[in-house]
Motif scaffolding. Structure first.
Motif: not given
Length: 450
Positions: A35-42, A48-56
């Motif tokens: 689920x986390x990876x799906x959210x990051x991909x979206x 968003x960049x990688x770090x921003x996507x991970x944090x959100x």
């Protein structure tokens, strides 16, 4: 750092932290990571960049609010601390009822013991038992992982095919009684089986660096728990035998015929269950063990180098000494893997990391001397299955340790992330499995089953 490596390091660190929670099973963490990876991909698709996507994405993982809050408190120097503070109460974890899992574990442990006991009875030939003992225990350990991880039929087939091939090879090959290829096959088969167990442990997702490192961590912790069980069991058996001998009862036949055949394999399944159930406890032990044994191992390696330097010519090095040195190098590699698996991948370089580099360099020096001795013996006495197997293992160890030393040096100098060193360890492990399979399947054919 290549593209997305920083993101993978963040996810691996998050996964490591979540797995420390006793209330959350590894299977649940696998699902949450998806689920986390799906959210990051979206989020990355939205710009968003990688770090921003991970944090959100972490912020939006509602089922992990409590754990994320604790994670932020333990890493207060990180920017995303404010993003994960929430006010919800801790949520209870899911998973199977403890009594049900205990019943499954005890049933599988008894099954493993009974299988070995039957093997002792049916396989009168000691060499045949040596070849098959790992085959008798592995299905029960794999069955526990399959039940725990809810493995699919596809993964089950992927495990069953190499297991069946290995069983056929070990029992259909016309080995010479007590021959070198038979002994080598018996010694290397457990390595292949253990990597198959790793495939079951990671739920068939062997390509994931994080899950492979989980298996490395599990292996180290399993050794700790199994050793503790063995010590405790040995004390209890010794006390029982002592008391019975004082009243005129000979306990030795029962010990040899029943206690050891049933308890030794069964304890492996129980130890695996304990590691799964008590991850947060053993992870407090792991850093302590690695910090104690790393300097001791350095002293041992330096002593061995001094001893080898005084033996004279490399041809005169004793064959048994070379075998023992192989075992020591494997032990050093195991300690390195365990130390890396127990380390926070995002923590800065420290003194202990430098100490590990010293240990690796000392091990490389020992390995180089051993390779020279082996090549000298081959030039003097010719090839044999034992020499080729030992030479191959030492070459694999040399490559593994040399690149690990280079990556660790880069990390100490601030030029490489620690995640690169982690990935190297987990991605190289299958090489040992392939080599072990070659020794089991190909060596007997090449050397005429001698």
């Amino acid at each position: 750092m290549t593209e997305h490596q920083g993101l993978e390091a963040q996810i691996d660190h998050w996964r490591w932290y979540v797995l420390r929670r006793q209330a959350i099973s590894a299977a649940d963490v696998d699902e949450m990571e998806d689920h986390l990876r799906e959210r990051i991909g979206d989020l990355r698709a939205s710009g968003l960049d990688d770090e921003e996507a991970f944090l959100v994405a972490i912020k939006r993982m509602g089922s992990l609010d409590a754990i994320s809050r604790e994670f932020a408190r333990e890493h207060s120097d990180r920017l995303w601390k404010q993003l994960v503070f929430v006010r919800d109460d801790d949520a209870a974890g899911g998973g199977a009822p403890p009594w049900r899992e205990l019943a499954v574990v005890l049933g599988l442990a008894v099954g493993a013991g009974v299988a070995v006991k039957v093997g002792l009875t049916v396989l009168d030939d000691g060499n045949a038992l040596l070849r098959n003992v790992a085959l008798l225990v592995f299905p029960f350990l794999a069955a526990y992982f399959a039940w725990k991880r809810r493995l699919t039929a596809r993964v089950g087939v992927a495990l069953a095919i190499p297991f069946a091939v290995l069983a056929v090879v070990l029992n259909a090959y016309p080995f010479s009684a007590g021959g070198m290829t038979e002994v080598l096959a018996a010694l290397h088969a457990p390595v292949v089986l253990w990597l198959l167990a790793g495939l079951a442990y990671v739920g068939g997702r062997w390509r994931s660096d994080g899950r492979r490192m989980d298996f490395v961590r599990f292996t180290g912790e399993l050794v700790v728990y199994y050793t503790l069980i063995a010590i405790g069991g040995g004390v209890l058996v010794g006390l029982t035998a002592g008391v019975l001998s004082l009243v005129g009862i000979d306990f030795e036949p029962v010990l040899e015929d029943w206690v050891v055949p049933l308890a030794v394999p069964g304890a492996l399944v129980v130890a695996a269950w304990l590691v799964e159930a008590k991850q947060s406890v053993i992870e407090n032990i792991a850093p302590v063990l690695t910090r104690i044994f790393t300097p001791l191992t350095i002293v041992m390696l330096l002593t061995l180098l001094g001893a080898l330097a005084t033996t004279g010519g490399l041809v005169e090095v004793d064959r048994e000494l070379l075998i023992l040195m192989d075992a020591i190098l494997v032990l050093v590699l195991s300690l390195l893997l365990y130390a890396i698996s127990a380390r926070d991948s995002l923590a800065p370089a420290g003194f202990f990391d430098g100490l590990q580099l010293v240990m690796i360099v000392a091990a490389l020096a020992v390995d180089a001397v051993m390779l020279g001795a082996m090549l000298a013996r081959i030039a003097e006495f010719g090839f044999s299955p034992n020499k080729v197997a030992a030479l191959g293992l030492n070459v694999l160890l040399l490559v593994h340790l040399a690149w690990a030393a280079w990556l660790l040096l880069g990390f100490l100098r601030g030029r490489r992330p620690f995640a690169e060193l982690e990935r190297w360890q987990t991605r190289y492990l299958p090489v040992y499995g392939v080599w072990a399979a070659v020794v089991v399947v190909v060596f007997p054919l090449v050397f005429g089953f001698a």
